[in-house]
Design an enzyme around this catalytic site. Structure first.
Site, short mmCIF file in Angstrom:
data_model
loop_
_atom_site.label_atom_id
_atom_site.label_comp_id
_atom_site.label_asym_id
_atom_site.label_seq_id
_atom_site.Cartn_x
_atom_site.Cartn_y
_atom_site.Cartn_z
N HIS A 1 0.84 -1.20 0.00
CA HIS A 1 0.00 0.00 0.00
C HIS A 1 0.87 1.26 0.00
CE1 HIS A 1 -3.51 -2.50 0.89
NE2 HIS A 1 -4.28 -1.43 0.81
N HIS B 1 0.89 -3.00 9.42
CA HIS B 1 2.32 -2.89 9.15
C HIS B 1 3.00 -2.15 10.29
CE1 HIS B 1 2.50 -4.42 5.02
NE2 HIS B 1 1.37 -3.79 4.80
#
Length: 537
Positions: free
Chosen positions: A138, A189
Site C-alpha cells: 500500500h 504494518h
C-alpha cells in the site's frame, strides 16, 4: 513431516519452520531483519492505543481501499479512454513495478506483520492479512502515485495554473500520508514496513519520470521487436518470482499487474498504427477525446461500457481457460516439461478446477461485487489474533522461545526495546481488556500481561536454537517438553487462522492471458468499440 495438504508443517518447530523451507542465504537475511519487526511492535501498539477512535478507524479503513490493486485496475483504464495515454501508461507501468517488486521482496524474505495481539487488525480486505509484512505494498503504491504526480505538476512544461497545481499537490501529499500512516494505525504494518515501502515507491516514481519516456519512444518507434522483448522480460520476471515459505498471494498479484503491462504495450503499439488513433496528438496511440465534442453523457457512457466489457471479458475467458488448460498441463507434466510451483496443485492431482468465490485479489468477478458493497457498508472489520500461516508461526516461535528460556533457566529473555515499564503495563492491560471485549472466538486468543510483555521483543541472539549453550541431555529433555506443548499450540493457532484457498497450476497462465487482455482492451479494444457504437469523436 509436512501435512498432506501442504498447509501445515506439522513436524517442524516454529523456530525451524523457515530454516527448513528457505535457502540458507534467504534465511540468514530474514533472521537479521526479523528482530526489527519484533522490536517495534510495542511502539506500533502504543501508537494504535493512543490514536484509536471510531472516526479514525473508519477513515483509515476506507482510505486503505484507495491503495489497493483493485482500485487502480478499475481507474487506470479511464485515463486511456479520456485521451491521456501518457499518464495511463506511466501510472500502470510504475504501479506494476511496485506490485511486483514489493511482492518479490515479501516472498523472498517472508517477514511477518507485527503480531496481533497486542495489535488489533483493522481492514476491509480479507486477503491483505495473508501476505507478509515487509515491505508495505500500500505504501509503495501510494508513494509512487504521489511522487510521480508531484513531479509532473512541478514540471516547467505543465499547463496547469499555479493555484490548481498547489491544490493537487496538497491532495497528493494528504493521500500518501493517509495511506502510509493508516497501515500502521490499522495494525497491518510496522514503521519498518512502511518506510521501505515508501522508499521503494519513490524510487520507482523517479525511474518512471525520467526513464519512462525513453522506454515509450523505444517502444513506439520499434517495428515489433520491442514488444517481443517486453513479453520475454515479463515472462522471465514471472518465472523468477521467489517461492514463499507460506501460502502467500503476492505472486498472483504480480502476475496480474505485469500481464496488464504486457497487454498495454502490445495494444498501445498496434493502436498507434491504426486510423482510430488521434493523428493530431503528440503522444502515439491517443484516443480521440474532447469534453465539448462528446458531452458528459457520452463520456460517462464510454466509461461504463468500457468497465462492462472488462468484466464480460473476464467472465468469459476465465472459466474457458480454467476448463481447457488442465488437459494441456497434464500432457506437459507427463512429458516432464512442467515448472511446478509451491502451493499450486499440479494438473495431475485434479480433474477440473472448481468454481471458487473471492478467488481474485485484483479484479473481482461480478458475483463478488455485492459482497464488496456489503463490506463497504460495514465500513471495517476488526480482528485480534493470528490471521495467516505467517502470523501463526511467528506466534508459535514466541511461545517456543518463552518456554525454552523458562525450562533451561535462561535469564536472557529481557525485552530488547526501551519502552518504559509503566507504558508496557498500561498498553498490556488495555489490550488485554480490549481482547476480552471481543467475540468469544477472539477471547480464546487473548494474552495475559506476561505474554504480552514477552512479545515486546527478545534478544535477537536468543531467537535461534543454536545460540543456547546448554548440556545436551538437559536440552533434549527440554526439547521433548517444548515439542509437546508446541503441538498443542500449533493445533490451537492453526484452527483460528484464515485458510488460504486452493490454487491450481493453470491459474498462472489464466491470469497471464486474462489480464493481458484487460490491458489490450484498455488501450485498443474498447477505443475501437467506442468508435463503432458512436461514443467517439
Amino acid at each position: 513431516m509436512e501435512a498432506k495438504n501442504g498447509k501445515i508443517d506439522a513436524g517442524t518447530a516454529g523456530l525451524d519452520h523457515y530454516k527448513s523451507r528457505l535457502p540458507p542465504w534467504r534465511y540468514i537475511v530474514r533472521e537479521k531483519l526479523l528482530p526489527i519487526t519484533r522490536a517495534e511492535t510495542p511502539y506500533v501498539a502504543l501508537l494504535q492505543e493512543r490514536m484509536r477512535s471510531p472516526a479514525l478507524d473508519t477513515y483509515f479503513a476506507m482510505t486503505a481501499n484507495l491503495g489497493t490493486h483493485t482500485c487502480f485496475m478499475l481507474l487506470l483504464p479511464i485515463l486511456f479512454w479520456c485521451g491521456n495515454p501518457f499518464l495511463g501508461r506511466a501510472m500502470t507501468t510504475s504501479l506494476a513495478a511496485g506490485v511486483y517488486l514489493s511482492g518479490f521482496i515479501k516472498d523472498l524474505l517472508c517477514l511477518p506483520r507485527p503480531l496481533s495481539p497486542p495489535l488489533t487488525r483493522i481492514t476491509m480486505s480479507g486477503s491483505a492479512a495473508l501476505e507478509y509484512g515487509f515491505p508495505s505494498s500500500h505504501s509503495t503504491n501510494a508513494v509512487t502515485v504521489t511522487v510521480f504526480s508531484v513531479l509532473l505538476l512541478r514540471n516547467p512544461s505543465t499547463t496547469i495554473s499555479p493555484n490548481l497545481s498547489m491544490y493537487l499537490q496538497t491532495f497528493a501529499y494528504l493521500y500518501a500520508f493517509s495511506i502510509v500512516l493508516g497501515r500502521v494505525y490499522c495494525g497491518m504494518h510496522g514503521f519498518f514496513d512502511v518506510l521501505w515501502g515508501s522508499l521503494l515507491g519513490a524510487a520507482i516514481a523517479f525511474a518512471q519520470f525520467y526513464l519512462g519516456p525513453v522506454k515509450d519512444e523505444w517502444m513506439f518507434s520499434s517495428t515489433g521487436q520491442a514488444v517481443l522483448i517486453v513479453a520475454l522480460v515479463i515472462c522471465v520476471l514471472i518465472r523468477i518470482h521467489p517461492e514463499p515459505a507460506d501460502d502467500c498471494p503476492c505472486f498472483d498479484d504480480s502476475v496480474a499487474f505485469t500481464s496488464v503491462v504486457l497487454g498495454i504495450d502490445i495494444g498501445g503499439w498496434h493502436f498507434a498504427r491504426t486510423h482510430y488513433a488521434d493523428a493530431s496528438a503528440t503522444y502515439p496511440g491517443t484516443v480521440p477525446f474532447s469534453i465539448s465534442g462528446l458531452g458528459w453523457p457520452k463520456v460517462i457512457a464510454r466509461i461504463l461500457l468500457g468497465v462492462f466489457v472488462v468484466f464480460v471479458w473476464r467472465a468469459i475467458m476465465k472459466p474457458l481457460l480454467l476448463g481447457g488448460l488442465p488437459p494441456i498441463f497434464r500432457r506437459i507434466e507427463n512429458l516432464g516439461l512442467d515448472l511446478p510451483r509451491r502451493y499450486f496443485k499440479p494438473a495431475s492431482q485434479y480433474k477440473t478446477v472448481p468454481d471458487q468465490r473471492d478467488d481474485d485479489n485484483v479484479i473481482p468477478s461480478a458475483r463478488d461485487i455485492p459482497h464488496l458493497l456489503t463490506n463497504l457498508r460495514r465500513r471495517r472489520a476488526e480482528s485480534v489474533g493470528p490471521q495467516s500461516e505467517a502470523d501463526a508461526y511467528e506466534a508459535l516461535a514466541y511461545r517456543q522461545k518463552r518456554r525454552r528460556d523458562s525450562l533451561l533457566g535462561s535469564n536472557t529473555a529481557a525485552p530488547l526495546v526501551s519502552v518504559t515499564e509503566e507504558a508496557e503495563q498500561e498498553a498490556g492491560k488495555d489490550y488485554f481488556d480490549a481482547s476480552q471485549a471481543e467475540s468469544p472466538r477472539s477471547r480464546k486468543r487473548s494474552l495475559s500481561l506476561e505474554e504480552f510483555r514477552a512479545q515486546m521483543g527478545a534478544s535477537a541472539d536468543m531467537l535461534s536454537p543454536e545460540a543456547i549453550a546448554t548440556p545436551h541431555h538437559i536440552e533434549d529433555n527440554a526439547d521433548t517438553r517444548i515439542n509437546a506443548d508446541d503441538e498443542k499450540d500449533r493445533s490451537e493457532l492453526f484452527a483460528t487462522i484464515q485458510k488460504p484457498r486452493v490454487r491450481y497450476d493453470v491459474e498462472v497462465v489464466t491470469k497471464l492471458i486474462v489480464y493481458c487482455g484487460i490491458g489490450w482492451l484498455a488501450v485498443e479494444g474498447n477505443p475501437i468499440l467506442f468508435h463503432h457504437v458512436g461514443l467517439s469523436i
